[in-house]
Design a protein around this motif. Structure first.
Motif, PDB file in Angstrom:
ATOM      1  N   GLU A 452       0.821  -1.200   0.000  1.00 33.32           N
ATOM      2  CA  GLU A 452       0.000   0.000   0.000  1.00 33.32           C
ATOM      3  C   GLU A 452       0.860   1.257   0.000  1.00 33.32           C
ATOM      4  O   GLU A 452       0.560   2.236  -0.699  1.00 33.32           O
ATOM      5  CB  GLU A 452      -0.929  -0.010   1.217  1.00 33.32           C
ATOM      6  CG  GLU A 452      -2.020  -1.062   1.134  1.00 33.32           C
ATOM      7  CD  GLU A 452      -2.858  -1.119   2.403  1.00 33.32           C
ATOM      8  OE1 GLU A 452      -2.544  -0.323   3.322  1.00 33.32           O
ATOM      9  OE2 GLU A 452      -3.789  -1.930   2.472  1.00 33.32           O
ATOM     10  N   ALA A 453       1.947   1.225   0.802  1.00 30.47           N
ATOM     11  CA  ALA A 453       2.842   2.387   0.824  1.00 30.47           C
ATOM     12  C   ALA A 453       3.480   2.614  -0.542  1.00 30.47           C
ATOM     13  O   ALA A 453       3.602   3.759  -1.014  1.00 30.47           O
ATOM     14  CB  ALA A 453       3.923   2.191   1.886  1.00 30.47           C
ATOM     15  N   ALA A 454       3.878   1.509  -1.185  1.00 27.33           N
ATOM     16  CA  ALA A 454       4.478   1.644  -2.522  1.00 27.33           C
ATOM     17  C   ALA A 454       3.462   2.181  -3.523  1.00 27.33           C
ATOM     18  O   ALA A 454       3.791   3.013  -4.379  1.00 27.33           O
ATOM     19  CB  ALA A 454       5.026   0.297  -2.986  1.00 27.33           C
ATOM     20  N   GLU A 455       2.238   1.698  -3.417  1.00 30.79           N
ATOM     21  CA  GLU A 455       1.200   2.172  -4.334  1.00 30.79           C
ATOM     22  C   GLU A 455       0.916   3.654  -4.101  1.00 30.79           C
ATOM     23  O   GLU A 455       0.738   4.427  -5.065  1.00 30.79           O
ATOM     24  CB  GLU A 455      -0.074   1.345  -4.137  1.00 30.79           C
ATOM     25  CG  GLU A 455      -1.185   1.669  -5.121  1.00 30.79           C
ATOM     26  CD  GLU A 455      -0.817   1.308  -6.544  1.00 30.79           C
ATOM     27  OE1 GLU A 455      -1.404   1.893  -7.472  1.00 30.79           O
ATOM     28  OE2 GLU A 455       0.074   0.442  -6.734  1.00 30.79           O
ATOM     29  N   ARG A 456       0.859   4.050  -2.837  1.00 30.57           N
ATOM     30  CA  ARG A 456       0.651   5.472  -2.550  1.00 30.57           C
ATOM     31  C   ARG A 456       1.794   6.318  -3.094  1.00 30.57           C
ATOM     32  O   ARG A 456       1.575   7.401  -3.653  1.00 30.57           O
ATOM     33  CB  ARG A 456       0.500   5.685  -1.043  1.00 30.57           C
ATOM     34  CG  ARG A 456      -0.812   5.178  -0.469  1.00 30.57           C
ATOM     35  CD  ARG A 456      -1.039   5.730   0.912  1.00 30.57           C
ATOM     36  NE  ARG A 456       0.003   5.311   1.842  1.00 30.57           N
ATOM     37  CZ  ARG A 456      -0.044   4.204   2.587  1.00 30.57           C
ATOM     38  NH1 ARG A 456      -1.102   3.396   2.484  1.00 30.57           N
ATOM     39  NH2 ARG A 456       0.929   3.889   3.410  1.00 30.57           N
ATOM     40  N   GLU A 462       3.152   9.835  -9.835  1.00 29.33           N
ATOM     41  CA  GLU A 462       2.431  10.094 -11.080  1.00 29.33           C
ATOM     42  C   GLU A 462       1.690  11.433 -11.017  1.00 29.33           C
ATOM     43  O   GLU A 462       1.665  12.188 -12.000  1.00 29.33           O
ATOM     44  CB  GLU A 462       1.446   8.951 -11.335  1.00 29.33           C
ATOM     45  CG  GLU A 462       2.134   7.624 -11.674  1.00 29.33           C
ATOM     46  CD  GLU A 462       1.139   6.485 -11.822  1.00 29.33           C
ATOM     47  OE1 GLU A 462      -0.054   6.727 -11.512  1.00 29.33           O
ATOM     48  OE2 GLU A 462       1.546   5.382 -12.226  1.00 29.33           O
ATOM     49  N   GLU A 463       1.104  11.703  -9.854  1.00 33.47           N
ATOM     50  CA  GLU A 463       0.411  12.983  -9.720  1.00 33.47           C
ATOM     51  C   GLU A 463       1.386  14.152  -9.804  1.00 33.47           C
ATOM     52  O   GLU A 463       1.074  15.203 -10.386  1.00 33.47           O
ATOM     53  CB  GLU A 463      -0.341  13.023  -8.385  1.00 33.47           C
ATOM     54  CG  GLU A 463      -1.531  12.069  -8.342  1.00 33.47           C
ATOM     55  CD  GLU A 463      -2.182  12.043  -6.983  1.00 33.47           C
ATOM     56  OE1 GLU A 463      -1.648  12.729  -6.074  1.00 33.47           O
ATOM     57  OE2 GLU A 463      -3.190  11.346  -6.817  1.00 33.47           O
ATOM     58  N   LYS A 464       2.580  13.958  -9.243  1.00 34.85           N
ATOM     59  CA  LYS A 464       3.589  15.013  -9.318  1.00 34.85           C
ATOM     60  C   LYS A 464       4.010  15.263 -10.758  1.00 34.85           C
ATOM     61  O   LYS A 464       4.111  16.418 -11.205  1.00 34.85           O
ATOM     62  CB  LYS A 464       4.806  14.617  -8.482  1.00 34.85           C
ATOM     63  CG  LYS A 464       5.945  15.615  -8.553  1.00 34.85           C
ATOM     64  CD  LYS A 464       7.156  15.107  -7.830  1.00 34.85           C
ATOM     65  CE  LYS A 464       8.345  16.059  -8.005  1.00 34.85           C
ATOM     66  NZ  LYS A 464       9.569  15.532  -7.365  1.00 34.85           N
TER      67      LYS A 464
END
Length: 853
Positions: A452-456, A462-464
């Protein structure tokens, strides 16, 4: 067909698969009323006592706190605060061992009680029905109430998840774990508080039906609940005793015949389950304004003098309870188990604190619960699968968990295991199956958190990138718009002219820089060029065909003169270096001859005559050195005279360039002067050699011969150098006056060839002279041989001189007819040169004859 609610009200019950009937051992601890434990000397309060993240500490070491004062705060719904169980002083905030199967340390707040047990100002609510569900949920959360049946899930979060979708409220009063009677005694003693807590939750959730499930081994508790719930719309359902009927999913199956989906919660099927201990804590938080700071703990086991249930402050060390309530440890195997024999775990030591989920301290003897359990190989009996209440495959789960094949464990629905311990209870190989399951679950949770941490992190990255691309596009659009706006404004205000002016200024600066970089012309040359251009322009204006180029001719003559001077200077420097090399070679030969002669004299002469000979040799050396010094001085004078004569000759063409006759006369005069100086120098050198000969010959004929040869060589060398200088002067003057005639070029080429031959002969002469000078040294034993060798050397020298004279005379005679045929003046100059050379040759022959005599 009756609906589900009608079936429940009619008394219908269902059953769940599996289950076991272990010995209950509940009667020992319900014989006496609930006692209250005293305040311990030290309270150890773990910050995290629930499922979720710990709260943030809001106190510091040294702070004084009151009972019920919050010591931490929550930031999310999965956080719960902890409160001071009594008044006192915070002495430390540090890591301590807590009640956990891992035995690891957690952050704890240490309080030293002051014994006063003073409460904070409490705010009870007399009528909770006047409060909204959200307000009541917030009060429950601030009170720190969590599931007290063993799981520790935050109660406020659980109730909030069931808002507007709970149809049936299930109250868990089964308490199926052996030895534990905390809920039983709570219902017997505080049944009204339990019912009040049920009413508060019903006010929040508004369910269609509320049902209490309680096992049939608690008759007094059933009676107390029925009495407290009279005239209430609450169904009390007594169920058969079977372990683990107290599990949330199993109790739902028994009472409603519904099954909670995998990876789901009861709220997904319209149900919500609450423990009776949590309901009593809700009543105290809402109606009394008291947070959760104490709970009932069952102290049981044969090591206690009298097993009982005790009201215990949360954070009380287990050791304090053991000391207060008559604990006598087993001498051979003392053991303390937190919880019951099926789902409990052994404590690492007795100094761990009591938490919100700690409902029992079991201290059995070795006879009561045998510790001799040795894991053996699985015999594949299948009993574990038969008793599993979740219908799992414990055997295969254990294999995969032991092999760390956690993906296979997840495929076999390991998460549905409630860790009831029924499989381990029936296992004939005494395999601690629950331990393997707990370890596998912890590893799976860790991996999920990392994923989950990696996905976040990936989403943030990607958002950056997307944000940066948007910002870049926006900037480019702004720049384009600004550029377009500037262009439009410039067109309106005539900005194109301003741009053209800027470009013109840049070009002008570049051209100025290039002009500055061009090499500067000398002022004299620039002036001459300007004069020539002016004359040319004047001539063109006056209509002349050709302009006057006299100024340009003068400039060319000036440059030629400078070139000649530089050339003469270089030739003088090269001659000086050559003469110095030859002098050094002659001096070295003389020194070697002297050394050899001195060695021979020391060998031949007796010791008595050595001193006189050395004195004579010293006197002779001084004479020779003086003669050499005089010769060097004369040579220096001659070189100075040559330089001065060359300068005068070079200057003459400039002043007399207009008349060739005057130039020829001046050249003849200069040559005559040079010949006269040479003759005088030759005479002086011959006189010095003659003067030095008697001195050298009086002592030894060999030395005399050597000295004479050296003197003659020096004299010849001086004469040759003088002749070279004179010939070069005459030749240098001729090309300047006769540069326009090809015949002059032929004469100059002949003279150059003669010079080359003469230079070769001069190079050969020093070597022959050195060999001649060295011969007397090798033949010093016979004076006659030395005289003969000297005569031969003189004859060879005369012959070489004669050969030198002949080619030069022939070369001068050859070009004369050509020169005379074209111009009488040139013929006269050539004749004068020939006569001068003849006279010079005669004088050299006379000098040689004089030297012979």
């Amino acid at each position: 067909m009756l609906s589900l609610i009608e079936q429940i009200k009619s008394g219908t019950l269902w059953d769940f698969p599996g289950g076991v009937h272990p010995p209950e051992n509940k009667k020992q601890s319900i014989k006496t009323d609930i006692a209250r434990a005293s305040i311990p000397a030290e309270i150890i309060l773990p910050i995290k006592q629930h499922i979720g993240k710990p709260g943030s500490v809001i106190v510091n070491v040294g702070d004084k706190v009151l009972k019920g004062q919050p010591l931490s705060k929550y930031d999310t719904s999965f956080m719960l605060p902890v409160h001071a169980p009594t008044s006192g002083v915070i002495t430390a905030i540090e890591l301590r061992t807590t009640a956990h199967p891992s035995g690891l340390s957690e952050m704890c707040i240490i309080i030293e009680p002051d014994g006063e047990d003073r409460w904070i100002e409490r705010q009870p609510i007399e009528d909770f029905t006047e409060r909204t569900p959200d307000e009541l949920i917030e009060i429950i959360r601030q009170a720190g109430v969590s599931g007290m049946g063993g799981a520790g899930f935050p109660t406020a979060k659980k109730i909030q998840s069931g808002l507007a979708r709970t149809e049936i409220l299930v109250i868990n009063a089964a308490e199926c774990e052996p030895y534990i009677t905390a809920d039983d005694m709570l219902m017997q003693t505080y049944a009204d508080d339990v019912i009040k807590g049920i009413e508060i939750v019903e006010h929040i959730l508004k369910p269609k039906l509320t049902i209490i499930g309680i096992e049939d081994n608690k008759p007094k508790a059933v009676e107390a609940l029925q009495k407290a719930a009279a005239n209430k719309d609450i169904v009390i359902r007594v169920i058969p005793t079977k372990y683990p009927s107290g599990g949330e999913k199993q109790l739902i199956k028994i009472l409603t015949n519904k099954e909670v989906p995998a990876n789901g919660i009861p709220a997904d099927i319209g149900l919500l389950v609450q423990n009776v201990g949590s309901l009593q804590a809700i009543k105290r938080a809402v109606c009394d304004g008291e947070p959760l700071v104490e709970r009932i703990v069952t102290l049981t086991g044969d090591t206690f003098k009298q097993p009982r249930n005790v009201w215990t402050l949360i954070g009380t060390p287990v050791q304090a309870l053991l000391e207060e309530f008559g604990y006598t440890p087993d001498k051979k195997l003392p053991r303390l188990i937190m919880g019951g024999p099926m789902m409990g775990f052994t404590l690492p030591h007795a100094n761990v604190p009591v938490t919100k989920t700690a409902n029992c301290i079991l201290a059995p003897t070795r006879k009561e619960i045998s510790p001799n359990q040795f894991e053996m190989a699985c015999i594949r009996c299948g009993q574990c699968a038969e008793v599993c209440p979740a219908s799992l495959l414990p055997q295969q789960l254990q294999w995969h968990a032991k092999a760390a094949e956690y993906e296979k464990c997840e495929e076999l629905n390991l998460k549905d295991c409630i860790e009831c311990g029924a499989c381990a209870f029936v296992c004939p190989s005494e395999i601690p199956l629950v331990h393997y399951y707990r370890q596998a679950k912890a590893e799976i949770r860790t991996r999920e958190e990392e994923a989950e941490a990696a996905e976040r992190a990936k989403l943030r990255f990607e958002e950056k990138n997307a944000r940066m691309e948007r910002d870049k596009a926006e900037r480019e659009n702004r720049f384009k718009k600004a550029a377009d706006t500037r262009r439009k404004e410039m067109k309106k205000s005539g900005g194109d002219d301003a741009i053209a002016a800027a470009i013109a200024r840049v070009k002008a600066q570049k051209s100025a820089q290039t002009e500055d970089k061009e090499p500067s012309v000398k002022p004299a040359v620039a002036a001459a060029i300007a004069k020539a251009k002016a004359k040319q322009a004047a001539a063109m204006q006056s209509g002349q065909a050709e302009p006057d180029n006299s100024e340009m001719a003068k400039l060319r003559e000036e440059r030629k003169r400078e070139a000649r001077e530089r050339k003469a200077q270089k030739s003088l420097e090269s001659q000086d270096s050559e003469t110095l090399d030859k002098k050094d070679a002659v001096a070295a030969a003389i020194a070697r001859a002297k050394a050899r002669k001195a060695a021979q004299q020391t060998e031949d002469a007796p010791s008595s005559e050595k001193s006189s000979e050395s004195e004579n040799a010293d006197s002779k050396k001084t004479a020779v050195a003086a003669a050499i010094a005089r010769a060097k001085a004369r040579k220096a004078q001659q070189e100075d005279a040559k330089a001065s004569s060359e300068e005068t000759k070079a200057s003459q063409p400039e002043t007399e360039s207009d008349d060739p006759k005057k130039a020829a006369v001046a050249a003849a005069i200069a040559r005559a002067k040079a010949r006269k100086a040479q003759q005088e120098d030759a005479k002086l050198s011959s006189e010095e050699t003659k003067a030095s000969q008697p001195e050298t010959e009086s002592d030894d004929p060999k030395k005399a011969a050597v000295a004479a040869a050296i003197a003659r060589a020096k004299a010849r060398k001086v004469q040759q150098e003088d002749a070279k200088a004179s010939s070069e002067e005459t030749k240098a003057s001729q090309p300047e006056t006769e540069s326009d005639d090809p015949k002059k070029a032929a004469v100059a080429a002949a003279i150059a060839r003669a010079k080359a031959r003469k230079a070769q002969q001069e190079d050969a002469k020093p070597s022959s002279e050195e060999t001649k000078a060295s011969q007397p040294e090798t033949e010093s034993d016979e004076p006659k041989k030395a005289a003969v060798a000297a005569a031969i050397a003189r004859a060879k020298a005369r012959k070489a001189q004669q050969e030198d004279v002949k080619p030069s005379s022939e070369e001068t005679k050859e070009p004369q007819p050509e020169a005379e045929s074209d111009d009488p003046k040139k013929a006269a100059v050539a004749a004068a040169i020939a006569r001068a050379k003849a006279r010079k040759a005669q004088k050299e022959q006379q000098n040689k004859t004089e030297e012979k005599e």
